[in-house]
Design an enzyme around this catalytic site. Sequence first.
Site, mmCIF file in Angstrom:
data_model
loop_
_atom_site.group_PDB
_atom_site.id
_atom_site.type_symbol
_atom_site.label_atom_id
_atom_site.label_comp_id
_atom_site.label_asym_id
_atom_site.label_seq_id
_atom_site.Cartn_x
_atom_site.Cartn_y
_atom_site.Cartn_z
ATOM 1 N N ASP A 79 -67.696 27.977 39.760
ATOM 2 C CA ASP A 79 -68.101 26.606 40.006
ATOM 3 C C ASP A 79 -69.060 26.635 41.199
ATOM 4 O OD1 ASP A 79 -67.953 23.676 40.085
ATOM 5 O OD2 ASP A 79 -66.667 23.964 41.828
ATOM 6 N N ASP A 81 -70.169 23.466 43.552
ATOM 7 C CA ASP A 81 -69.846 22.614 44.698
ATOM 8 C C ASP A 81 -68.431 22.884 45.207
ATOM 9 O OD1 ASP A 81 -72.023 20.005 44.675
ATOM 10 O OD2 ASP A 81 -71.922 21.292 42.924
ATOM 11 N N ARG A 124 -70.965 7.770 39.916
ATOM 12 C CA ARG A 124 -71.590 8.259 41.151
ATOM 13 C C ARG A 124 -73.114 8.321 41.028
ATOM 14 N NH1 ARG A 124 -68.570 13.739 42.065
ATOM 15 N NH2 ARG A 124 -68.280 13.557 39.809
ATOM 16 N N SER A 168 -71.609 24.275 36.507
ATOM 17 C CA SER A 168 -71.339 23.222 37.480
ATOM 18 C C SER A 168 -71.452 21.828 36.879
ATOM 19 C CB SER A 168 -72.339 23.351 38.640
ATOM 20 O OG SER A 168 -72.226 22.279 39.539
ATOM 21 N N GLY A 169 -70.585 20.949 37.352
ATOM 22 C CA GLY A 169 -70.737 19.532 37.063
ATOM 23 C C GLY A 169 -71.756 18.888 37.968
ATOM 24 N N ASP A 236 -62.430 24.929 42.097
ATOM 25 C CA ASP A 236 -61.644 24.194 43.087
ATOM 26 C C ASP A 236 -61.129 22.855 42.586
ATOM 27 O OD1 ASP A 236 -63.457 21.833 44.837
ATOM 28 O OD2 ASP A 236 -64.402 23.033 43.280
ATOM 29 N N ASN A 239 -61.750 19.619 37.044
ATOM 30 C CA ASN A 239 -62.679 19.866 35.934
ATOM 31 C C ASN A 239 -62.948 21.360 35.716
ATOM 32 O OD1 ASN A 239 -64.189 19.879 38.386
ATOM 33 N ND2 ASN A 239 -66.084 19.635 37.237
#
Length: 279
Positions: A79, A81, A124, A168-169, A236, A239
């Site tokens: 991931d 972030d 967001r 990554s999201g 972390d 998701n």
Amino acid sequence: MDLILQGLTAQRGVIEQIAHLARARVVVAIGEHAYRCEGISYNDEVKAQIDVATWAAHLDYAFIDRGRSLTNFKLLVMDMDSTLITIECIDEIADMQGLKPQVAEITEAAMRGEIEFRESLMRRVALLKGLDASALQRVYDERLQLSPGAEKMLAAIKAAGMKTLLVSGGFTFFTDRMQRRLDLDYTHSNQLEIVDGKLTGHVIGDIVDAEEKKRTVERVCKELDIMPSQAIVMGDGANDLKMMGIAGLSVAFRAKPVVRAQADVALNFVGLDGVLNLL
């Protein structure tokens, strides 16, 4: 099975006390602040005692099958972030709009699994409508930092002949730059829509949520002709759980409780390179 104990600092006396809880026969130093406890006793009661003792001592622990090494794996999945990097990019972008508290609150709820990720991202991103796109470069230049141990970990991963995937999201603006900067093999993330130099408040195409992260890992594994069990997956947030669930080794890095509870290994105190001491 061995017990690995490691920390940013680790006094031998404390290590010996924790090793005694697992009835270890031998304690071997494997790094400056890392130890392998051999000949241990393992059961739920022992694990619970180790969990409490290591947390109090600011140490990370892992029960690992003896003989596992990097050579058992072919792919490292990360991931971005709050895993590969220390920040949540969208929160820092929002700060340029004076909206960081509102966006960060949604981010935290999503990472804890309280809000479905797709909904949280749309909410967001919508708050960023009208922001000058130059804010993305400012976040990259001024705020983005690699997590501790990232470069050491990646050097060892590459030396072992493993491939790397950053999924990554977050946003392509940042994953593209991470790919070039760190020479990563694959990336997949969301693309922010920009019109006339301004963020529109929308994402282009399908959203990279938990299910898409899992599909991406499966897709890259198929391309590499390997099994997901030959992948290490680090994350972390909630998701990340689906892609972590198909991995041969799942690593929760400074993660939310829901993720720590389900991962094979949790690194709460050491850097990303702590995974090397496990293998």
